[in-house]
Design a protein around this motif. Sequence first.
Motif, PDB file in Angstrom:
ATOM      1  N   UNK A 170      -2.471  -5.458 -23.543  1.00  0.00           N
ATOM      2  CA  UNK A 170      -2.385  -6.416 -24.650  1.00  0.00           C
ATOM      3  C   UNK A 170      -0.931  -6.627 -25.067  1.00  0.00           C
ATOM      4  N   UNK A 171      -0.176  -5.540 -25.202  1.00  0.00           N
ATOM      5  CA  UNK A 171       1.210  -5.648 -25.679  1.00  0.00           C
ATOM      6  C   UNK A 171       2.136  -6.157 -24.593  1.00  0.00           C
ATOM      7  N   UNK A 172       1.891  -5.787 -23.364  1.00  0.00           N
ATOM      8  CA  UNK A 172       2.676  -6.332 -22.262  1.00  0.00           C
ATOM      9  C   UNK A 172       2.467  -7.845 -22.160  1.00  0.00           C
ATOM     10  N   UNK A 173       1.221  -8.262 -22.327  1.00  0.00           N
ATOM     11  CA  UNK A 173       0.896  -9.691 -22.249  1.00  0.00           C
ATOM     12  C   UNK A 173       1.575 -10.466 -23.379  1.00  0.00           C
ATOM     13  N   UNK A 174       1.635  -9.872 -24.577  1.00  0.00           N
ATOM     14  CA  UNK A 174       2.321 -10.528 -25.689  1.00  0.00           C
ATOM     15  C   UNK A 174       3.778 -10.825 -25.321  1.00  0.00           C
ATOM     16  N   UNK A 301       1.816  -4.687 -10.970  1.00  0.00           N
ATOM     17  CA  UNK A 301       0.382  -4.851 -10.726  1.00  0.00           C
ATOM     18  C   UNK A 301      -0.136  -6.114 -11.414  1.00  0.00           C
ATOM     19  N   UNK A 302       0.218  -6.312 -12.682  1.00  0.00           N
ATOM     20  CA  UNK A 302      -0.301  -7.474 -13.402  1.00  0.00           C
ATOM     21  C   UNK A 302       0.343  -8.781 -12.934  1.00  0.00           C
ATOM     22  N   UNK A 303       1.509  -8.699 -12.317  1.00  0.00           N
ATOM     23  CA  UNK A 303       2.065  -9.882 -11.667  1.00  0.00           C
ATOM     24  C   UNK A 303       1.103 -10.404 -10.591  1.00  0.00           C
ATOM     25  N   UNK A 304       0.476  -9.488  -9.886  1.00  0.00           N
ATOM     26  CA  UNK A 304      -0.468  -9.872  -8.831  1.00  0.00           C
ATOM     27  C   UNK A 304      -1.714 -10.538  -9.395  1.00  0.00           C
ATOM     28  N   UNK A 305      -2.034 -10.226 -10.657  1.00  0.00           N
ATOM     29  CA  UNK A 305      -3.233 -10.784 -11.302  1.00  0.00           C
ATOM     30  C   UNK A 305      -2.912 -12.013 -12.136  1.00  0.00           C
ATOM     31  N   UNK A 306      -1.643 -12.430 -12.137  1.00  0.00           N
ATOM     32  CA  UNK A 306      -1.218 -13.650 -12.828  1.00  0.00           C
ATOM     33  C   UNK A 306      -1.411 -13.582 -14.342  1.00  0.00           C
TER      34      UNK A 306
END
Length: 330
Positions: A170-174, A301-306
């Motif tokens: 959640x915080x990384x996405x923010x 990792x989340x770069x791969x999930x866009x």
Amino acid sequence: MDNILILGGTRFIGRCLVEQLIGSGKYNLTLSNRGVTNATLFPDIQNIKGDRYSEGYGKLIAGDWDYIIDISCYYPNSLEEILPLVSPKLKKYIFVSTVSLYEPTEISLKDETAKIKHGDEKDWADTTWATYGERKVRCEELMQSAGINYTILRPSLVYGKYDHTDRFYYWMHQVKKYDEILIPNDGTQKISLVYVQDLVRAIVQSISPEENRDIYNVVSFPQISISEIVETTSQLLHKSPQLVFVPADYLDEKNISQWGDMPLWIDNDYYTYDNKKIVADSNYNFKPTDLSTSIKETIEYFDLLDWQIPQYGINRNQQINLMENYTKKV
């Protein structure tokens, strides 16, 4: 080669564990799960398909295992089914518990001797998260009374690759997506976290025939804050978001719940846990990954999930409304 049965193993912690054990080439692995989540992962590993909470599961997985690693036990009735059927050959049962079993006393950095929750049969059968800690306590009690060699690991909140909970994310996405970020209070309240790869290494180090029968908190960061997470993530993503600090009483007035609506936030420092025991144990050589490295690997990792919208925590419209209305108020 030792034969290892892993209960779970295709979602988050278990998936990282299986990848590391496969890479070592030291073990014959067998997984047991329902075959629902990521069912096609690890096609070359034997899988015993079954629901661990169904009658007869203990007989289904009974075998001459050298080690059993239990990642997926949330209800004590499953252990009551399994433990009486454990082979005398078993060298150790490695049980992943939780720091959520500690009583929420006003003591920071609780160690393994801190007061824990004790429930009753009603709690042990309950299916809500309200009794999660009590159920894990009962599981530990069953483990300790089974007459087998065991290691019990109590991780704090886990983050990293394959994390499906969205609480840390959640915080990384923010930081990744927004120029303004709502931060509760000043963002300095402390919690405890464990990086998934650190937890996995602790599990792997527990694969040892030496008599143990001991319990360890597994924590990478005994005291860390949302502000530290946001700052480190901002540096790694080359972002400079404006932080909008909103006090707890205003969030409470707007019915924004701690931890649920505002992930990782508790309005005190009491939910923190000590890791000195496992750090001091030479058998573990527990050296937590530094925050920057762990977040960098998680970002990859989340770069791969866009960078999908997190399902945990309040949505962007709620954040904007809270920030705008609070700014007007002051």
